[in-house]
Scaffold this motif. Structure first.
Motif, PDB file in Angstrom:
ATOM      1  N   LEU A  68     -86.671   1.847  25.885  1.00 52.40           N
ATOM      2  CA  LEU A  68     -86.522   2.087  27.330  1.00 52.40           C
ATOM      3  C   LEU A  68     -87.708   1.577  28.152  1.00 52.40           C
ATOM      4  N   CYS A  69     -88.928   1.691  27.624  1.00 53.75           N
ATOM      5  CA  CYS A  69     -90.109   1.206  28.340  1.00 53.75           C
ATOM      6  C   CYS A  69     -91.182   0.923  27.298  1.00 53.75           C
ATOM      7  N   THR A  70     -92.310   0.353  27.725  1.00 51.49           N
ATOM      8  CA  THR A  70     -93.408   0.107  26.779  1.00 51.49           C
ATOM      9  C   THR A  70     -94.385   1.280  26.848  1.00 51.49           C
ATOM     10  N   THR A  71     -94.595   1.931  25.676  1.00 49.27           N
ATOM     11  CA  THR A  71     -95.483   3.090  25.578  1.00 49.27           C
ATOM     12  C   THR A  71     -96.665   2.737  24.688  1.00 49.27           C
ATOM     13  N   LEU A  72     -97.874   3.040  25.168  1.00 48.47           N
ATOM     14  CA  LEU A  72     -99.091   2.736  24.411  1.00 48.47           C
ATOM     15  C   LEU A  72     -99.681   3.990  23.801  1.00 48.47           C
ATOM     16  N   ASP A  73    -100.229   3.827  22.594  1.00 49.22           N
ATOM     17  CA  ASP A  73    -100.957   4.882  21.902  1.00 49.22           C
ATOM     18  C   ASP A  73    -102.408   4.874  22.406  1.00 49.22           C
ATOM     19  N   LEU A  74    -102.888   6.020  22.905  1.00 48.54           N
ATOM     20  CA  LEU A  74    -104.263   6.109  23.400  1.00 48.54           C
ATOM     21  C   LEU A  74    -105.177   6.828  22.408  1.00 48.54           C
ATOM     22  N   GLU A 200     -73.099   5.510  33.601  1.00 43.92           N
ATOM     23  CA  GLU A 200     -72.582   6.208  32.404  1.00 43.92           C
ATOM     24  C   GLU A 200     -73.694   6.436  31.375  1.00 43.92           C
ATOM     25  N   GLU A 201     -74.571   5.412  31.239  1.00 38.94           N
ATOM     26  CA  GLU A 201     -75.664   5.532  30.254  1.00 38.94           C
ATOM     27  C   GLU A 201     -76.705   6.546  30.713  1.00 38.94           C
ATOM     28  N   ALA A 202     -76.912   6.652  32.033  1.00 35.75           N
ATOM     29  CA  ALA A 202     -77.919   7.573  32.559  1.00 35.75           C
ATOM     30  C   ALA A 202     -77.597   9.016  32.173  1.00 35.75           C
ATOM     31  N   LYS A 203     -76.290   9.346  32.171  1.00 36.21           N
ATOM     32  CA  LYS A 203     -75.903  10.721  31.793  1.00 36.21           C
ATOM     33  C   LYS A 203     -76.342  11.014  30.362  1.00 36.21           C
ATOM     34  N   GLY A 209     -83.218  13.780  27.330  1.00 36.52           N
ATOM     35  CA  GLY A 209     -84.542  14.033  27.908  1.00 36.52           C
ATOM     36  C   GLY A 209     -85.204  12.795  28.495  1.00 36.52           C
ATOM     37  N   HIS A 210     -84.434  11.707  28.703  1.00 33.83           N
ATOM     38  CA  HIS A 210     -84.980  10.488  29.317  1.00 33.83           C
ATOM     39  C   HIS A 210     -84.403  10.325  30.721  1.00 33.83           C
ATOM     40  N   ALA A 211     -85.005   9.411  31.475  1.00 32.49           N
ATOM     41  CA  ALA A 211     -84.519   9.049  32.813  1.00 32.49           C
ATOM     42  C   ALA A 211     -84.419  10.278  33.732  1.00 32.49           C
ATOM     43  N   LEU A 212     -85.242  11.306  33.456  1.00 31.36           N
ATOM     44  CA  LEU A 212     -85.159  12.547  34.242  1.00 31.36           C
ATOM     45  C   LEU A 212     -85.608  12.321  35.689  1.00 31.36           C
ATOM     46  N   GLY A 213     -86.436  11.309  35.908  1.00 34.31           N
ATOM     47  CA  GLY A 213     -86.912  11.021  37.270  1.00 34.31           C
ATOM     48  C   GLY A 213     -86.142   9.900  37.947  1.00 34.31           C
ATOM     49  N   GLU A 223     -72.440   1.008  38.517  1.00 28.89           N
ATOM     50  CA  GLU A 223     -71.276   1.712  37.984  1.00 28.89           C
ATOM     51  C   GLU A 223     -70.112   0.732  37.921  1.00 28.89           C
ATOM     52  N   LYS A 224     -69.664   0.457  36.690  1.00 30.20           N
ATOM     53  CA  LYS A 224     -68.565  -0.486  36.442  1.00 30.20           C
ATOM     54  C   LYS A 224     -68.746  -1.767  37.237  1.00 30.20           C
ATOM     55  N   ASP A 225     -68.001  -1.943  38.338  1.00 30.93           N
ATOM     56  CA  ASP A 225     -68.041  -3.233  39.024  1.00 30.93           C
ATOM     57  C   ASP A 225     -68.779  -3.154  40.352  1.00 30.93           C
ATOM     58  N   ARG A 226     -69.648  -2.152  40.516  1.00 33.93           N
ATOM     59  CA  ARG A 226     -70.369  -2.111  41.789  1.00 33.93           C
ATOM     60  C   ARG A 226     -71.769  -1.517  41.663  1.00 33.93           C
TER      61      ARG A 226
END
Ligand SMILES: [Zn+2]
Length: 318
Positions: A68-74, A200-203, A209-213, A223-226
């Motif tokens: 989903l995104c690039t996460t770095l180990d600190l 649909e994927e966001a649900k 526990g992702h895309a909460l923001g 959504e589909k064609d729009r």
């Protein structure tokens, strides 16, 4: 070659941002401080107990996850997610050295593009440092594949990206962008493109526990064609432009700007990270060169966004 192409840059003054993480949904503040030559882009976290993590190189070897995104180990079980848009803005505008300081585990998503970061960089201005800029010059082509998707780095006299996407969505479909990089073109044609997602994927993502923001304040919702966003798209091909924005950020994890051609078909953070590790796996694939050693002198770095102030260490250019 004039001094701006040949020399490293940092910011004239610090930048401040406040927002939420697109995946965590949590509030976060972030600053970007000027740094000395040779430091590269580094990131550190301010922790709740008042302590900080050590400054960590923004480098492909520190990647913890590209889902989903690039996460770095600190280190010390601390990480930071969604670094690609802020790093894209720094790299896209030619900032070689900076320290990102963040008080949470995910960079603020802001409007979902790199423009809030890019605008702040333009307002602060670039400071040219005395030390020479170094590049990773691609000597041999490297390609990584995942089914029909691929990412490649190839020898090329300049800095360019050729990126194509193919989504099974009538709104997106097949889009291609060929981009010969300059800071001004990055600002005008790339930085404004927002991240996107399918309703649909966001649900499903939220249940995990992702895309909460995520919202239409910071993402294009398909959504589909729009496109659901009432304001519509910022560019007809905003989707491929955003993928290119991501690739600029991901490729900056090589540690130095790349002198060569990046090609990608149906790529993403995972393949972008893999093509870097494949490049560096063999010393014959690349060499580190000073800007003035490059065979073709190019003026890309002098094509600057309107209003960008450049402050010289000599106070004689810009
Ligand atoms: Zn992105």
């Amino acid at each position: 070659m004039n001094s701006l192409s040949a020399r490293q840059c940092t910011l004239v003054s610090p930048l401040e941002f406040a927002g939420i993480g697109v995946h965590s949904g949590l509030p976060v503040t972030m600053s970007i401080e000027p740094a000395v030559a040779g430091e590269g882009i580094k990131i550190m976290r301010l922790l709740d107990n008042g302590k900080t993590t050590g400054p960590s190189e923004v480098h492909y070897s520190k990647i913890l996850s590209t889902t989903l995104c690039t996460t770095l180990d600190l280190g010390d079980s601390k990480s930071v997610a969604t670094i690609e848009h802020v790093v894209s803005a720094l790299s896209g505008l030619g900032v070689d050295n900076a320290l990102i300081v963040i008080n949470g585990a995910e960079c603020p998503i802001l409007d979902g593009s790199a423009m809030p970061f890019a605008k702040a960089i333009v307002q602060a201005g670039l400071k040219v440092l005395p030390q020479k800029r170094k590049y990773i010059k691609i000597l041999r082509s490297v390609t990584v594949r995942n089914n029909d998707a691929f990412a490649a780095l190839e020898p090329y006299n300049g800095r360019a990206l050729d990126l194509e996407i193919d989504f099974d969505s009538p709104v997106i479909g097949r889009q291609r962008m060929i981009f010969d990089w300059t800071p001004k073109k990055y600002f005008d044609e790339v930085a404004l493109a927002r991240t996107f997602g399918f309703v649909e994927e966001a649900k499903i993502l939220r249940q995990g526990g992702h895309a909460l923001g995520s919202s239409m304040e910071n993402s294009i919702a398909v959504e589909k064609d729009r496109v659901m966003n009432p304001e519509g798209l910022r560019f007809d091909d905003e989707f491929v432009r955003h993928k290119l924005l991501d690739a600029v950020g991901d490729l900056a994890l090589g540690g130095l700007p790349i002198y060569g051609m990046f090609r990608s078909f149906k790529g993403g953070h995972g393949l972008n990270a893999l093509v870097l590790s494949s490049l560096f796996a063999n010393d014959d694939n690349y060499e580190i060169v000073n800007a003035d050693e490059l065979p073709l002198v190019f003026d890309a770095l002098n094509d600057l966004p309107d209003g960008l102030r450049v402050e010289s260490y000599l106070r004689s250019v810009g």
